[in-house]
Scaffold this motif. Structure first.
Motif, short mmCIF file in Angstrom:
data_model
loop_
_atom_site.label_atom_id
_atom_site.label_comp_id
_atom_site.label_asym_id
_atom_site.label_seq_id
_atom_site.Cartn_x
_atom_site.Cartn_y
_atom_site.Cartn_z
N PHE A 1 -0.73 3.24 -22.55
CA PHE A 1 -1.37 3.45 -21.25
C PHE A 1 -0.39 3.03 -20.16
O PHE A 1 0.41 2.11 -20.35
CB PHE A 1 -2.63 2.59 -21.12
N VAL A 2 -0.46 3.72 -19.02
CA VAL A 2 0.30 3.32 -17.84
C VAL A 2 -0.68 3.14 -16.70
O VAL A 2 -1.65 3.88 -16.57
CB VAL A 2 1.39 4.35 -17.45
N ARG A 3 -0.45 2.13 -15.88
CA ARG A 3 -1.28 1.87 -14.72
C ARG A 3 -0.49 2.27 -13.49
O ARG A 3 0.59 1.73 -13.24
CB ARG A 3 -1.65 0.39 -14.67
N LEU A 4 -1.02 3.23 -12.73
CA LEU A 4 -0.32 3.75 -11.57
C LEU A 4 -1.08 3.43 -10.29
O LEU A 4 -2.31 3.40 -10.29
CB LEU A 4 -0.15 5.27 -11.68
N THR A 5 -0.35 3.19 -9.22
CA THR A 5 -0.90 3.01 -7.89
C THR A 5 -0.68 4.32 -7.15
O THR A 5 0.45 4.66 -6.81
CB THR A 5 -0.19 1.86 -7.17
N LEU A 6 -1.78 5.07 -6.94
CA LEU A 6 -1.68 6.42 -6.40
C LEU A 6 -2.57 6.59 -5.19
O LEU A 6 -3.62 5.96 -5.09
CB LEU A 6 -2.10 7.44 -7.46
N SER A 7 -2.17 7.49 -4.30
CA SER A 7 -3.05 7.90 -3.21
C SER A 7 -4.07 8.88 -3.79
O SER A 7 -3.89 9.42 -4.88
CB SER A 7 -2.25 8.55 -2.08
N ALA A 8 -5.14 9.13 -3.04
CA ALA A 8 -6.18 10.05 -3.51
C ALA A 8 -5.59 11.45 -3.72
O ALA A 8 -5.96 12.15 -4.66
CB ALA A 8 -7.32 10.09 -2.51
N LYS A 9 -4.67 11.86 -2.86
CA LYS A 9 -4.02 13.16 -3.01
C LYS A 9 -3.19 13.20 -4.29
O LYS A 9 -3.15 14.22 -5.00
CB LYS A 9 -3.14 13.44 -1.79
N ALA A 10 -2.51 12.11 -4.62
CA ALA A 10 -1.68 12.06 -5.82
C ALA A 10 -2.53 12.09 -7.09
O ALA A 10 -2.09 12.62 -8.11
CB ALA A 10 -0.80 10.82 -5.80
N VAL A 11 -3.74 11.53 -7.05
CA VAL A 11 -4.63 11.59 -8.20
C VAL A 11 -4.96 13.05 -8.52
O VAL A 11 -4.95 13.49 -9.67
CB VAL A 11 -5.93 10.79 -7.96
N LYS A 12 -5.20 13.85 -7.47
CA LYS A 12 -5.45 15.27 -7.66
C LYS A 12 -4.21 15.98 -8.18
O LYS A 12 -4.29 16.90 -8.99
CB LYS A 12 -5.90 15.91 -6.35
N THR A 13 -3.03 15.55 -7.72
CA THR A 13 -1.78 16.15 -8.19
C THR A 13 -1.57 15.88 -9.67
O THR A 13 -1.17 16.77 -10.42
CB THR A 13 -0.59 15.61 -7.38
N VAL A 14 -1.87 14.65 -10.12
CA VAL A 14 -1.75 14.31 -11.54
C VAL A 14 -2.70 15.17 -12.36
O VAL A 14 -2.34 15.65 -13.44
CB VAL A 14 -2.00 12.81 -11.77
N ASP A 15 -3.91 15.38 -11.86
CA ASP A 15 -4.86 16.24 -12.56
C ASP A 15 -4.34 17.67 -12.68
O ASP A 15 -4.58 18.34 -13.68
CB ASP A 15 -6.22 16.24 -11.85
N ALA A 16 -3.62 18.13 -11.68
CA ALA A 16 -3.12 19.51 -11.67
C ALA A 16 -1.88 19.69 -12.55
O ALA A 16 -1.80 20.65 -13.32
CB ALA A 16 -2.82 19.95 -10.25
N ILE A 17 -0.89 18.78 -12.44
CA ILE A 17 0.38 18.98 -13.15
C ILE A 17 0.45 18.24 -14.47
O ILE A 17 1.32 18.53 -15.29
CB ILE A 17 1.57 18.58 -12.26
N ALA B 1 0.86 -1.18 0.00
CA ALA B 1 0.00 0.00 0.00
C ALA B 1 0.89 1.24 0.00
O ALA B 1 1.04 1.92 1.00
CB ALA B 1 -0.92 -0.02 1.21
N ARG B 2 1.54 1.50 -1.14
CA ARG B 2 2.46 2.63 -1.25
C ARG B 2 2.16 3.38 -2.53
O ARG B 2 2.00 2.79 -3.59
CB ARG B 2 3.89 2.13 -1.26
N CYS B 3 2.11 4.71 -2.42
CA CYS B 3 1.84 5.57 -3.57
C CYS B 3 3.12 5.73 -4.39
O CYS B 3 4.18 6.00 -3.84
CB CYS B 3 1.33 6.92 -3.09
N GLN B 4 3.00 5.58 -5.71
CA GLN B 4 4.17 5.71 -6.57
C GLN B 4 4.63 7.16 -6.70
O GLN B 4 5.82 7.41 -6.90
CB GLN B 4 3.87 5.16 -7.97
N LEU B 5 3.73 8.11 -6.58
CA LEU B 5 4.07 9.52 -6.77
C LEU B 5 4.53 10.19 -5.48
O LEU B 5 5.59 10.82 -5.44
CB LEU B 5 2.88 10.27 -7.36
N THR B 6 3.77 10.05 -4.41
CA THR B 6 4.10 10.74 -3.17
C THR B 6 4.89 9.88 -2.19
O THR B 6 5.48 10.41 -1.24
CB THR B 6 2.82 11.22 -2.46
N GLY B 7 4.87 8.58 -2.37
CA GLY B 7 5.57 7.69 -1.45
C GLY B 7 4.80 7.41 -0.17
O GLY B 7 5.36 6.86 0.78
N ALA B 8 3.52 7.81 -0.12
CA ALA B 8 2.70 7.60 1.08
C ALA B 8 2.60 6.09 1.38
O ALA B 8 2.34 5.29 0.48
CB ALA B 8 1.31 8.18 0.89
#
Length: 78
Positions: free
Chosen positions: A46-62, A3-10
């Motif tokens: 396509f890429v499949r990412l394991t993200l936290s809910a906060k990281a999903v919002k970050t991907v939408d922003a950046i 249970a680790r986020c690929q973007l934030t490391g949570a």
């Protein structure tokens, strides 16, 4: 699957559950992990990412390209 986020490391955090009588037992707080599939136009796939809910919002922003660049900078595989 960890249970680790690929973007934030949570990752899960551990602590104590404290009862009314103040007895302590171990517990864990898990991050809100989601699996998302994004189209990566630079690589035409396509890429499949394991993200936290906060990281999903970050991907939408950046954007997905910048997010994948951050993941690769952290040493992650995409």
């Amino acid at each position: 699957m960890s249970a680790r986020c690929q973007l934030t490391g949570a990752a899960p955090v551990f602590g104590n559950r404290v009862s009314h009588s103040h007895r302590r037992t171990r517990r864990r707080w898990s991050p809100n992990i989601q699996h998302r599939r994004y189209w990566l136009p630079g690589e035409n796939r396509f890429v499949r990412l394991t993200l936290s809910a906060k990281a999903v919002k970050t991907v939408d922003a950046i954007g997905i390209e910048a997010a994948v660049a951050r993941i690769r900078a952290r040493g992650g595989k995409v």
